[in-house]
Design an enzyme around this catalytic site. Structure first.
Site, mmCIF file in Angstrom:
data_model
loop_
_atom_site.group_PDB
_atom_site.id
_atom_site.type_symbol
_atom_site.label_atom_id
_atom_site.label_comp_id
_atom_site.label_asym_id
_atom_site.label_seq_id
_atom_site.Cartn_x
_atom_site.Cartn_y
_atom_site.Cartn_z
ATOM 1 N N ARG A 103 25.939 -9.451 61.049
ATOM 2 C CA ARG A 103 25.640 -8.310 62.132
ATOM 3 C C ARG A 103 24.280 -7.857 62.146
ATOM 4 O O ARG A 103 24.002 -6.848 61.522
ATOM 5 C CB ARG A 103 26.633 -6.826 61.496
ATOM 6 N N ASP A 142 38.157 -7.240 68.124
ATOM 7 C CA ASP A 142 38.790 -5.904 67.340
ATOM 8 C C ASP A 142 40.631 -6.154 67.454
ATOM 9 O O ASP A 142 41.166 -5.173 66.797
ATOM 10 C CB ASP A 142 38.285 -4.528 67.973
ATOM 11 N N CYS A 182 31.786 -2.333 58.676
ATOM 12 C CA CYS A 182 32.702 -3.320 58.120
ATOM 13 C C CYS A 182 32.027 -4.899 57.843
ATOM 14 O O CYS A 182 31.217 -5.144 58.643
ATOM 15 C CB CYS A 182 33.827 -3.567 59.042
ATOM 16 N N LYS A 217 37.091 5.823 69.040
ATOM 17 C CA LYS A 217 36.303 5.780 68.140
ATOM 18 C C LYS A 217 34.790 4.917 68.692
ATOM 19 O O LYS A 217 33.893 5.733 68.322
ATOM 20 C CB LYS A 217 36.535 4.705 66.833
ATOM 21 N N ASN A 218 34.860 4.068 69.465
ATOM 22 C CA ASN A 218 33.863 3.106 69.949
ATOM 23 C C ASN A 218 33.120 3.895 71.059
ATOM 24 O O ASN A 218 31.926 3.413 71.345
ATOM 25 C CB ASN A 218 34.190 1.695 70.058
ATOM 26 N N ARG A 243 39.227 4.746 58.731
ATOM 27 C CA ARG A 243 37.649 4.704 59.564
ATOM 28 C C ARG A 243 38.003 4.560 61.003
ATOM 29 O O ARG A 243 37.240 5.120 61.790
ATOM 30 C CB ARG A 243 37.142 3.507 59.264
HETATM 31 C C1 UD1 Z 1 30.651 -2.840 68.714
HETATM 32 C C2 UD1 Z 1 31.959 -2.238 68.206
HETATM 33 C C3 UD1 Z 1 32.897 -3.074 67.252
HETATM 34 C C4 UD1 Z 1 33.272 -4.404 67.982
HETATM 35 C C5 UD1 Z 1 32.081 -5.105 68.736
HETATM 36 C C6 UD1 Z 1 32.339 -6.290 69.511
HETATM 37 C C7 UD1 Z 1 31.133 -0.074 67.946
HETATM 38 C C8 UD1 Z 1 31.039 1.085 67.280
HETATM 39 N N1 UD1 Z 1 31.614 -0.991 67.588
HETATM 40 O O1 UD1 Z 1 30.038 -3.328 67.432
HETATM 41 O O2 UD1 Z 1 34.081 -2.465 66.935
HETATM 42 O O3 UD1 Z 1 34.081 -5.277 67.402
HETATM 43 O O4 UD1 Z 1 31.392 -4.262 69.359
HETATM 44 O O5 UD1 Z 1 33.244 -5.827 70.567
HETATM 45 O O6 UD1 Z 1 31.171 0.171 69.293
HETATM 46 N N2 UD1 Z 1 24.457 -9.302 67.184
HETATM 47 C C9 UD1 Z 1 23.260 -10.145 66.843
HETATM 48 N N3 UD1 Z 1 22.111 -9.114 66.749
HETATM 49 C C10 UD1 Z 1 22.119 -7.949 67.356
HETATM 50 C C11 UD1 Z 1 23.456 -7.470 67.706
HETATM 51 C C12 UD1 Z 1 24.596 -7.993 67.448
HETATM 52 O O7 UD1 Z 1 23.025 -10.861 66.556
HETATM 53 O O8 UD1 Z 1 21.014 -7.204 67.355
HETATM 54 C C13 UD1 Z 1 25.661 -10.308 67.240
HETATM 55 C C14 UD1 Z 1 26.608 -9.663 65.976
HETATM 56 O O9 UD1 Z 1 26.441 -10.155 64.751
HETATM 57 C C15 UD1 Z 1 27.973 -10.134 66.681
HETATM 58 C C16 UD1 Z 1 28.209 -10.168 67.991
HETATM 59 O O10 UD1 Z 1 26.459 -10.084 68.334
HETATM 60 O O11 UD1 Z 1 28.162 -11.435 66.203
HETATM 61 C C17 UD1 Z 1 28.499 -8.758 68.759
HETATM 62 O O12 UD1 Z 1 28.002 -7.568 68.123
HETATM 63 P P1 UD1 Z 1 27.931 -6.214 68.968
HETATM 64 O O13 UD1 Z 1 28.455 -6.401 70.358
HETATM 65 O O14 UD1 Z 1 26.528 -5.698 68.863
HETATM 66 O O15 UD1 Z 1 28.867 -5.557 67.989
HETATM 67 P P2 UD1 Z 1 28.593 -3.758 67.552
HETATM 68 O O16 UD1 Z 1 27.882 -3.230 68.543
HETATM 69 O O17 UD1 Z 1 28.036 -3.879 66.225
#
Ligand code: UD1
Length: 416
Positions: free
Chosen positions: A121, A305, A116, A22-23, A397
């Site tokens: 986030r 995850d 989720c 998925k990711n 999902r």
């Molecule tokens: C992706 C994965 C998700 C996984 C996560 C961490 C996908 C579609 N989803 O989510 O399954 O759990 O990586 O391995 O690939 N953050 C900020 N600001 C930002 C972006 C992120 O503060 O602009 C924080 C988030 O709130 C979180 C942390 O950084 O606490 C990690 O987020 P991130 O690595 O961006 O995860 P996703 O890309 O949303």
């Protein structure tokens, strides 16, 4: 609303194949927007997050056809439309379109992403990265207006190795003049998969899997075909299912190196685990011992995850585990549900203290998010009696027909 009903206590035996990730699929679908003509993606998996991403792409004129395990995306009719709240609210990955549309059209208007509820986030790392590349951004009425007319390549240092921000910036930078460097980039295997996809379509990206990614801009990307990697989180979930329910399972089709952190933890629990090429074999024939300390961290460390699924294993293991969640703030949503099943867990901020119990008991439980739902299914597999998991659409999902997969291994599970 559909539910899963699990009659626990059956050990799992047999072979199970892992579907596409998925990711990896979601960012690659978004990156396809940058390509000319057609992109053919294989290892397609029938899950609702991918369907939502498909709806978003259709809303901007991408034609999508499915044929078995293949998805064909035709970009000839693509237009730069605003991506509305109704579409974005369903899936966090909608934010990838920001990078792809900016690269393609130098302009994008998109609503804030959904997904989720596992923490605040925010998307500040994404937006600050684009600002470093010269994008003007206005946030108004729930929409992000991005003007990239004066975008240029540059050096971006991420304050945290965000997976999504790394991917979105990679997509945009691969069609900018000059060389862009992303430092403190995320190193997840899905980022390597995105790099491989982009390069197959004519981009010049290197360094994915390390903390510095270098992108030499090209004029445009062509179409082509690509096979998306297998889902390491689904593979890890199956491994944990085997460890929790007991039995002997062989997981086929995913790269064991992607689950090194999990495998090394499982080796410490007294289950037997071995791997070669794309197979992982696990045998668990007695109650496992607890792992005293587990922490989630960005790759290559133990993934957030798999944290809820690991919590279930610790709930039935012998001993006490301190499980620390470092990536998301609200990822202990399954604790009250596991407690209903007899688990002994105390949460203190980022840390869950889990005292393993001899037995879990079936109960009516509620999936609060995707991985919490997947973890409750695992709890149901080992619990005495019937467990009903409500809100199963969260599980859908990210897992294709999960009940059929576990049934193949001998579980007593059905959907109603
Ligand atoms: C992706 C994965 C998700 C996984 C996560 C961490 C996908 C579609 N989803 O989510 O399954 O759990 O990586 O391995 O690939 N953050 C900020 N600001 C930002 C972006 C992120 O503060 O602009 C924080 C988030 O709130 C979180 C942390 O950084 O606490 C990690 O987020 P991130 O690595 O961006 O995860 P996703 O890309 O949303």
């Amino acid at each position: 609303m559909e539910k899963l009903i699990v009659n626990g206590g059956k050990r799992l035996f047999g072979q199970i194949k892992v579907d596409g990730s998925k990711n990896a699929f979601l960012p690659i679908m978004a990156a396809s927007v940058l390509c000319e003509n057609e992109v053919l993606l294989s290892n397609y998996v029938d899950i609702s997050d991918i369907a939502c991403m498909g709806e978003i792409l259709k809303s901007i004129g991408v034609e999508i056809c499915l044929n078995g395990r293949e998805m064909c995306l035709n970009m000839t009719g693509i237009k730069n439309e605003k991506i509305t709240h109704d579409l974005c609210k369903k899936v966090r990955a909608s934010i990838f379109l920001l990078g792809a549309l900016l690269g393609k059209f130098r302009k994008a208007v998109i609503a804030y992403p959904g997904g989720c509820k596992i923490g605040a986030r925010p998307i500040d790392i994404h937006l600050n990265g684009f600002k470093t590349l010269g994008v003007k951004i206005v946030e108004r009425h729930g929409y992000i207006y991005c003007d990239g007319q004066n975008m240029k390549s540059g050096n971006i240092i991420l304050p945290f190795p965000s997976v999504g921000a790394t991917e979105s910036l990679m997509m945009c930078a691969c069609v900018l003049d000059g060389t862009t460097k992303i430092k403190n980039a995320a190193k997840e295997p899905e980022i390597v998969d995105l790099q491989n996809f982009l390069n197959k379509m004519g981009a010049k990206v290197s360094g994915a899997g390390t903390d510095t990614i270098e992108i030499v801009g090209v004029k445009k990307l062509h179409g082509g075909s690509y096979c998306v990697m297998a889902d390491r989180i689904v593979a890890g979930t199956y491994l944990l299912a085997g460890a929790i329910a007991g039995g002997e399972i062989e997981i086929v089709g995913s790269d064991p190196r992607h689950n090194e952190s999990l495998i090394s933890l499982l080796k410490q629990t007294a289950c037997q685990i071995s791997f070669n090429n794309d197979k992982i074999f696990l045998k668990a024939d007695k109650r496992l011992c607890s792992l005293p300390n587990i922490q989630t961290m960005p790759y290559p460390f133990f993934p957030t995850d798999l944290q809820p699924q690991m919590m279930v294993l610790q709930s039935v293991s012998d001993g006490t585990c301190f499980l620390q969640e470092n990536v998301f703030e609200s990822r202990f949503g399954l604790v009250p549900e596991l407690k209903k099943m007899g688990a002994n867990i105390v949460v203190n901020g980022k840390v869950a203290v889990i005292n393993g119990v001899q037995k879990l008991y079936g109960a009516d439980v509620f999936a609060s998010d995707l991985r919490a739902g997947a973890a409750l299914v695992l709890a149901g597999l080992v619990a005495e009696g019937y467990t009903t998991i409500d809100n199963v659409e969260y599980v859908d999902r990210g897992y294709e027909k999960i009940e059929e997969k576990y049934r193949l291994l001998g579980a007593d599970i059905k959907r109603i």
